[in-house]
Design a protein around this motif. Structure first.
Motif, short mmCIF file in Angstrom:
data_model
loop_
_atom_site.label_atom_id
_atom_site.label_comp_id
_atom_site.label_asym_id
_atom_site.label_seq_id
_atom_site.Cartn_x
_atom_site.Cartn_y
_atom_site.Cartn_z
N ILE A 19 0.74 -1.27 0.07
CA ILE A 19 0.08 0.01 0.04
C ILE A 19 0.93 1.39 0.02
N PHE A 20 0.63 2.23 -0.99
CA PHE A 20 1.23 3.44 -1.15
C PHE A 20 0.30 4.51 -1.15
N ASP A 21 0.14 5.38 -0.16
CA ASP A 21 -0.64 6.71 -0.16
C ASP A 21 -2.06 6.25 -0.34
N GLU A 22 -2.63 5.22 0.39
CA GLU A 22 -4.00 4.71 0.26
C GLU A 22 -4.27 4.23 -1.00
N GLU A 23 -3.47 3.73 -1.48
CA GLU A 23 -3.80 2.79 -2.77
C GLU A 23 -3.17 1.50 -2.84
N LYS A 47 9.46 2.13 -0.12
CA LYS A 47 9.29 3.44 -0.05
C LYS A 47 10.43 3.87 0.94
N LYS A 48 11.32 4.70 0.74
CA LYS A 48 12.12 5.31 1.82
C LYS A 48 12.61 6.80 1.43
N ASP A 49 12.35 7.61 2.46
CA ASP A 49 12.98 8.86 2.10
C ASP A 49 12.43 9.65 0.89
N ASP A 50 11.05 9.38 0.53
CA ASP A 50 10.37 9.87 -0.56
C ASP A 50 10.91 9.28 -2.05
N GLY A 72 15.98 -0.82 -8.78
CA GLY A 72 15.81 0.45 -9.64
C GLY A 72 15.25 1.46 -8.46
N VAL A 73 15.66 2.66 -8.85
CA VAL A 73 14.73 3.86 -8.02
C VAL A 73 14.08 4.62 -8.78
N ALA A 74 12.87 5.35 -8.29
CA ALA A 74 12.04 6.14 -9.01
C ALA A 74 11.45 7.19 -7.94
N ASP A 75 10.81 8.31 -8.44
CA ASP A 75 10.20 9.08 -7.59
C ASP A 75 8.81 9.06 -7.37
N LYS A 76 8.45 8.00 -8.06
CA LYS A 76 7.02 7.74 -8.17
C LYS A 76 6.73 6.02 -8.14
#
Length: 323
Positions: free
Chosen positions: A40-44, A98-101, A124-128
């Motif tokens: 779950i990320f941000d209520e999704e 998810k860690k540090d945004d 892999g790393v991403a902002d979203k």
């Protein structure tokens, strides 16, 4: 072509059932997908699976998101071998944290058979959460065998004290390693070791860990992934290092529903005693080892904290939006 029409029929039947009963239906989305990581990320709700095909065609990963467990949105090619120069096939079993945004997607690639082959576990790393993900290290995080464990099937676990661990391993061996805070490598334990083996009885692959009521639940897959005997068992301990004595099987085939049910993950709805198991299985119409579909069913615990055997269903689960 026959298999394609069978799958479409099953998917349409499941979809019609879901609309009628207001449940997700199983499989929860179309296509051959395996080894799903649910989170779950941000209520999704999100599910990150392996694309189930020949190794040479496993060169990308898709993700799926849902606000209610009923309708799922496909996010295509969130990462692929074009973004990971050292990977060329067999991109497997994503693990997401998810860690540090930032969103870190751990994956295995190339199905290495010895320490001299290129491949292993990368990040892999991403902002979203939907990416796109780029290669975080430019090389594998882990590219060698330790304690007999093939570097595949990684799961990232955050302990109560905030420490992140990677639990991984194929070939019937499982290790736990302490991740550096920036995920660029591993920290040694107090005794100087780096790779601690926590392999329980009958372990094959697909580790997953969670905490409930102060106890550490360790789950894993047993049997052969291409056959009907694939299943999930578990143990409970007071520490992420075990020892984990095998308690029993919680997920397995039902000859009336599907075969090869295994390689799972768990989703816990925040603030509620609601749990789901996300896993893959093989429809009864299929015999090909790669014809695996991602499904979801409810998980319940008894009064002693033991996991009740999961009933795999065609219905799936009811609508559940996160408050």
């Amino acid at each position: 072509m026959k298999h394609f029409f069978c799958f479409v029929l099953i998917a349409l039947t499941g979809s019609a059932f879901a609309q009628k009963s207001k449940t997700s239906g199983n499989p929860i989305f179309e296509g051959w997908y395996a080894d799903p990581e649910g989170i779950i990320f941000d209520e999704e709700y999100w599910v990150y699976p392996t694309y189930s095909d020949a190794y040479e065609k496993q060169v990308f990963m898709d993700a799926f998101s849902s606000k209610d467990l009923i309708k799922w949105k496909k996010h295509e090619h969130i990462i692929d071998t074009a973004a990971v120069k050292w990977a060329n096939k067999a991109m497997w079993a994503p693990a997401i944290i998810k860690k540090d945004d930032k969103y870190f997607l751990f994956f295995a690639a190339n199905d290495i058979q010895n320490d001299n082959e290129e491949g292993g576990i990368g990040i892999g790393v991403a902002d979203k959460p939907e990416g796109p993900y780029k290669d975080y290290l430019g090389k594998p995080l882990l590219d060698k065998f330790h304690n007999g464990a093939q570097p595949i099937d990684q799961f990232v676990f955050k302990d109560k004290d905030g420490q992140y661990y990677m639990i991984y391993g194929g070939w019937r061996h499982c290790n736990i390693v302490k991740l550096k805070d920036d995920f660029t490598g591993f920290e040694p334990y107090d005794d100087g070791s780096i790779f601690k083996e926590i392999t329980p009885e009958s372990y094959v692959e697909g580790p997953f860990m969670f905490i409930k009521d102060g106890k550490y639940y360790f789950m894993w897959s047993e049997g052969g992934w291409g056959g009907p005997d694939y299943k999930v068992a578990y143990g409970i301990a007071d520490s992420p290092f075990g020892p984990f004595e095998r308690i029993g099987v919680v997920l397995q085939q039902d000859p009336k529903v599907a075969t090869g049910a295994g390689h799972h993950s768990m989703i816990h709805v925040p603030g509620k005693d609601e749990w789901y198991i996300v896993y893959h299985r093989r429809p009864l119409t299929e015999t090909h080892h790669n014809h695996r579909a991602t499904c979801i069913d409810k998980v319940e615990f008894d009064e002693n904290g033991y996991i009740k055997p999961v009933k795999i269903t065609f219905e799936g689960v009811e609508k559940n939006k996160i408050d």
